[in-house]
Design a protein around this motif. Structure first.
Motif, mmCIF file in Angstrom:
data_model
loop_
_atom_site.group_PDB
_atom_site.id
_atom_site.type_symbol
_atom_site.label_atom_id
_atom_site.label_comp_id
_atom_site.label_asym_id
_atom_site.label_seq_id
_atom_site.Cartn_x
_atom_site.Cartn_y
_atom_site.Cartn_z
ATOM 1 N N THR A 1 5.470 -6.486 -8.017
ATOM 2 C CA THR A 1 4.557 -5.527 -8.634
ATOM 3 C C THR A 1 3.685 -4.907 -7.545
ATOM 4 O O THR A 1 3.585 -5.452 -6.446
ATOM 5 N N SER A 2 3.054 -3.793 -7.880
ATOM 6 C CA SER A 2 2.245 -3.114 -6.875
ATOM 7 C C SER A 2 0.958 -2.571 -7.472
ATOM 8 O O SER A 2 0.838 -2.393 -8.686
ATOM 9 N N ARG A 3 0.039 -2.309 -6.566
ATOM 10 C CA ARG A 3 -1.250 -1.714 -6.933
ATOM 11 C C ARG A 3 -1.663 -0.776 -5.810
ATOM 12 O O ARG A 3 -1.536 -1.107 -4.630
ATOM 13 N N CYS A 4 -2.183 0.384 -6.188
ATOM 14 C CA CYS A 4 -2.635 1.385 -5.214
ATOM 15 C C CYS A 4 -4.104 1.657 -5.465
ATOM 16 O O CYS A 4 -4.502 1.947 -6.590
ATOM 17 N N GLU A 5 -4.908 1.567 -4.401
ATOM 18 C CA GLU A 5 -6.344 1.794 -4.523
ATOM 19 C C GLU A 5 -6.797 2.790 -3.462
ATOM 20 O O GLU A 5 -6.439 2.651 -2.293
ATOM 21 N N ALA A 6 -7.577 3.772 -3.880
ATOM 22 C CA ALA A 6 -8.108 4.784 -2.973
ATOM 23 C C ALA A 6 -9.392 4.282 -2.338
ATOM 24 O O ALA A 6 -10.231 3.679 -3.007
ATOM 25 N N GLY A 7 -9.542 4.534 -1.048
ATOM 26 C CA GLY A 7 -10.761 4.156 -0.353
ATOM 27 C C GLY A 7 -11.927 5.043 -0.767
ATOM 28 O O GLY A 7 -11.739 6.208 -1.118
ATOM 29 N N VAL A 8 -13.108 4.483 -0.746
ATOM 30 C CA VAL A 8 -14.324 5.248 -1.057
ATOM 31 C C VAL A 8 -15.320 5.089 0.091
ATOM 32 O O VAL A 8 -15.199 4.182 0.918
ATOM 33 N N ASP A 9 -16.308 5.975 0.106
ATOM 34 C CA ASP A 9 -17.352 5.967 1.127
ATOM 35 C C ASP A 9 -16.740 5.967 2.529
ATOM 36 O O ASP A 9 -15.975 6.860 2.850
ATOM 37 N N GLU A 10 -17.022 4.949 3.343
ATOM 38 C CA GLU A 10 -16.513 4.937 4.718
ATOM 39 C C GLU A 10 -14.997 4.766 4.794
ATOM 40 O O GLU A 10 -14.393 4.994 5.836
ATOM 41 N N ASP A 11 -14.370 4.368 3.683
ATOM 42 C CA ASP A 11 -12.913 4.221 3.647
ATOM 43 C C ASP A 11 -12.208 5.417 3.005
ATOM 44 O O ASP A 11 -11.002 5.366 2.770
ATOM 45 N N GLY B 1 -10.113 8.577 2.458
ATOM 46 C CA GLY B 1 -8.970 9.032 3.254
ATOM 47 C C GLY B 1 -8.007 7.917 3.597
ATOM 48 O O GLY B 1 -6.992 8.135 4.239
ATOM 49 N N ARG B 2 -8.331 6.708 3.147
ATOM 50 C CA ARG B 2 -7.441 5.560 3.344
ATOM 51 C C ARG B 2 -7.053 5.026 1.974
ATOM 52 O O ARG B 2 -7.779 5.168 0.998
ATOM 53 N N TRP B 3 -5.912 4.389 1.944
ATOM 54 C CA TRP B 3 -5.380 3.830 0.706
ATOM 55 C C TRP B 3 -4.957 2.400 0.960
ATOM 56 O O TRP B 3 -4.457 2.061 2.034
ATOM 57 N N ARG B 4 -5.129 1.553 -0.057
ATOM 58 C CA ARG B 4 -4.694 0.154 0.019
ATOM 59 C C ARG B 4 -3.549 -0.014 -0.971
ATOM 60 O O ARG B 4 -3.732 0.151 -2.175
ATOM 61 N N LEU B 5 -2.372 -0.313 -0.433
ATOM 62 C CA LEU B 5 -1.174 -0.541 -1.240
ATOM 63 C C LEU B 5 -0.845 -2.031 -1.169
ATOM 64 O O LEU B 5 -0.560 -2.547 -0.088
ATOM 65 N N THR B 6 -0.909 -2.704 -2.303
ATOM 66 C CA THR B 6 -0.686 -4.150 -2.337
ATOM 67 C C THR B 6 0.522 -4.451 -3.207
ATOM 68 O O THR B 6 0.628 -3.949 -4.330
ATOM 69 N N PHE B 7 1.413 -5.277 -2.686
ATOM 70 C CA PHE B 7 2.624 -5.689 -3.399
ATOM 71 C C PHE B 7 2.600 -7.201 -3.583
ATOM 72 O O PHE B 7 2.322 -7.930 -2.627
ATOM 73 N N HIS B 8 2.886 -7.653 -4.804
ATOM 74 C CA HIS B 8 2.902 -9.084 -5.125
ATOM 75 C C HIS B 8 4.316 -9.526 -5.449
ATOM 76 O O HIS B 8 5.032 -8.827 -6.171
ATOM 77 N N ARG B 9 4.686 -10.683 -4.923
ATOM 78 C CA ARG B 9 5.989 -11.298 -5.211
ATOM 79 C C ARG B 9 5.785 -12.805 -5.213
ATOM 80 O O ARG B 9 5.514 -13.410 -4.170
ATOM 81 N N GLY B 10 5.889 -13.410 -6.383
ATOM 82 C CA GLY B 10 5.694 -14.854 -6.468
ATOM 83 C C GLY B 10 4.327 -15.254 -5.958
ATOM 84 O O GLY B 10 3.311 -14.746 -6.421
ATOM 85 N N GLU B 11 4.306 -16.131 -4.993
ATOM 86 C CA GLU B 11 3.048 -16.629 -4.439
ATOM 87 C C GLU B 11 2.652 -15.931 -3.139
ATOM 88 O O GLU B 11 1.813 -16.424 -2.395
ATOM 89 N N ARG B 12 3.264 -14.765 -2.847
ATOM 90 C CA ARG B 12 2.940 -14.005 -1.636
ATOM 91 C C ARG B 12 2.552 -12.578 -1.998
ATOM 92 O O ARG B 12 3.002 -12.037 -3.004
ATOM 93 N N ALA B 13 1.757 -12.006 -1.148
ATOM 94 C CA ALA B 13 1.407 -10.588 -1.276
ATOM 95 C C ALA B 13 1.463 -9.967 0.104
ATOM 96 O O ALA B 13 1.278 -10.642 1.120
#
Length: 89
Positions: free
Chosen positions: A43-53, A55-67
């Motif tokens: 599964t995945s999640r996309c988060e947009a940076g705010v304030d000092e972040d 223009g940056r994006w955090r893309l997180t992928f989960h698989r079992g007990e690892r991300a």
């Protein structure tokens, strides 16, 4: 993206992540990535940076007990990549 240099591309509000990049990050094959994403095992999640972040994006992928998390710029260039354990319970 090319087969020689898998990466992340941005098209408007969406990101496209090469299966090879995720396969390398999770230590599985590209076919497994595609199969597990279709089945909901990755599964995945996309988060947009705010304030000092902004223009940056955090893309997180989960698989079992690892991300795996990618911090990317507006163009999709990977600025950082980290893999870590997560709790599933």
């Amino acid at each position: 993206m090319t087969k020689d240099a898998p990466g992340i591309e941005r098209a408007g509000p969406d990101f496209s992540v090469d299966a090879g990049l995720l396969a390398d990050s999770f230590g599985i094959t590209q076919a497994q990535v595609q199969q597990e994403m279709r089945a909901g095992g990755i599964t995945s999640r996309c988060e947009a940076g705010v304030d000092e972040d902004a223009g940056r994006w955090r893309l997180t992928f989960h698989r079992g007990e690892r991300a795996v998390r990618f911090i990317v710029d507006d163009a999709g260039q990977v600025l950082t990549r980290v893999s870590f354990p997560i709790r599933t319970a």
